[in-house]
Design an enzyme around this catalytic site. Structure first.
Site, PDB file in Angstrom:
ATOM      1  CG  HIS A 150      -1.625   3.482   3.811  1.00 21.95           C
ATOM      2  ND1 HIS A 150      -2.953   3.267   4.153  1.00 21.95           N
ATOM      3  CD2 HIS A 150      -1.114   2.266   3.543  1.00 21.95           C
ATOM      4  CE1 HIS A 150      -3.217   1.969   4.090  1.00 21.95           C
ATOM      5  NE2 HIS A 150      -2.118   1.346   3.720  1.00 21.95           N
ATOM      6  CB  SER A 153      -0.940   0.003   1.212  1.00 25.54           C
ATOM      7  OG  SER A 153      -1.782  -1.116   1.194  1.00 25.54           O
TER       8      SER A 153
END
Length: 306
Positions: A252, A205
């Site tokens: 992230h 991610s």
């Protein structure tokens, strides 16, 4: 009696009689060595020399134009192979997932970090010298054997990687795209180290958030209609907030910041002979910054023993 005319032969195949000359170097060439030219024929060597002198087409960001997302496909393949390895041997996650610090006993039991620690345990993670976790962690995902979200985790990430990767790779070219992906993944791991060193994290991610940031920067630079792009980025940032409750928001955000920073250099480097140098320098600068932050944090965690 008239003198017999000399026999001319191909300069590459000296036993083959030839009466045609290369229009560029004027040497005799046989049918096997003839290449069609705008006027007449050229030899193999002249065609190669001409190809080297032709300027290769480039994208707006300096990358070589490519229509096949080779790097994106290879990255997806590596993620899938790593996931299959997890299914066969679940301990892969504990051994290669991103972890700043931890302790493991002789029987394989994992413990929370404390320093100094006793002789019956040893350090693991970056505090234990396992710096490779910075890049191996982003290629792993939640195991399906431990949580129902495992298979969903990798499927969503790979779909996102395919959707974003082939667009970004087409604009940046393969080399710049690969550097962007790896530095975004590294940026996510480093922010995890800085803010959540005790948490074992896995997943692509962070790298994908870096690609999302790159897509936004490139769209603005190319003058795209930003309505759709802004909606996409709003969704990405909303997911960043929502995922904070059950996923590594640090990874992230770290990927987003690293990818966005590097793409700004890709997009706004001068469009002259300095462009490649500036872009490469920016990549080295981002890597150096991440390395310094990592070293400083690991030194802090280990009392200066990094």
């Amino acid at each position: 009696m008239a003198a017999e005319s000399a026999v001319t032969t191909c300069y590459r195949h000296t036993k083959v009689e030839s009466h045609v000359r290369c229009t560029r170097c004027d040497r005799y060439i046989c049918p096997n060595c003839m290449r069609e030219a705008a006027v007449g024929h050229q030899c193999v060597d002249c065609v190669k020399e001409g190809a080297r002198s032709v300027r290769q087409a480039r994208t707006a960001f300096g990358g070589r134009i490519t229509t096949v997302p080779v790097v994106t496909g290879v990255l997806i393949g590596l993620n899938v192979l790593a996931y299959l390895a997890e299914l066969v041997r679940p301990a892969v996650v504990d051994s290669f997932g991103m972890l700043g610090r931890g302790l493991v006993g002789g029987d394989g039991t994992h413990y929370l970090w404390q320093y100094p620690y006793g002789p019956d345990v040893h350090a693991e993670g970056l505090a234990g010298g396992e710096w490779y976790r910075l890049l191996t962690g982003p290629f792993l995902h939640l195991p399906a054997t431990e949580t129902p979200f495992g298979i969903v985790h990798i499927v969503l990430n790979m779909v996102s990687l395919w959707s974003l990767g082939r667009v970004v790779e087409a604009q940046l070219g393969r080399v710049r795209f690969l550097a962007l992906y790896l530095l975004s993944a590294l940026g996510g791991s480093v922010l995890v180290l800085l803010l959540a060193p005790d948490t074992l994290t896995v997943g692509a991610s962070g790298a994908i958030f870096g690609l999302g940031a790159a897509y936004y920067v490139m769209a603005r630079r190319l003058g795209y209609d930003m309505n759709a792009v802004n909606r996409y980025m709003a969704g990405l940032l909303l997911w960043l907030l929502i995922s904070a409750g059950f996923a590594s928001w640090q990874g992230h955000l770290g990927g987003l910041l690293a990818g966005g920073t590097l793409t700004l250099a890709y997009a706004y480097a001068p469009r002259d002979g300095r462009r490649t140098l500036v872009q490469a320098g920016a990549g080295v600068a981002v890597l150096a910054l991440l390395a310094v932050l990592t070293w400083a944090k690991v030194s802090e965690l280990t009392g200066g023993a990094a």
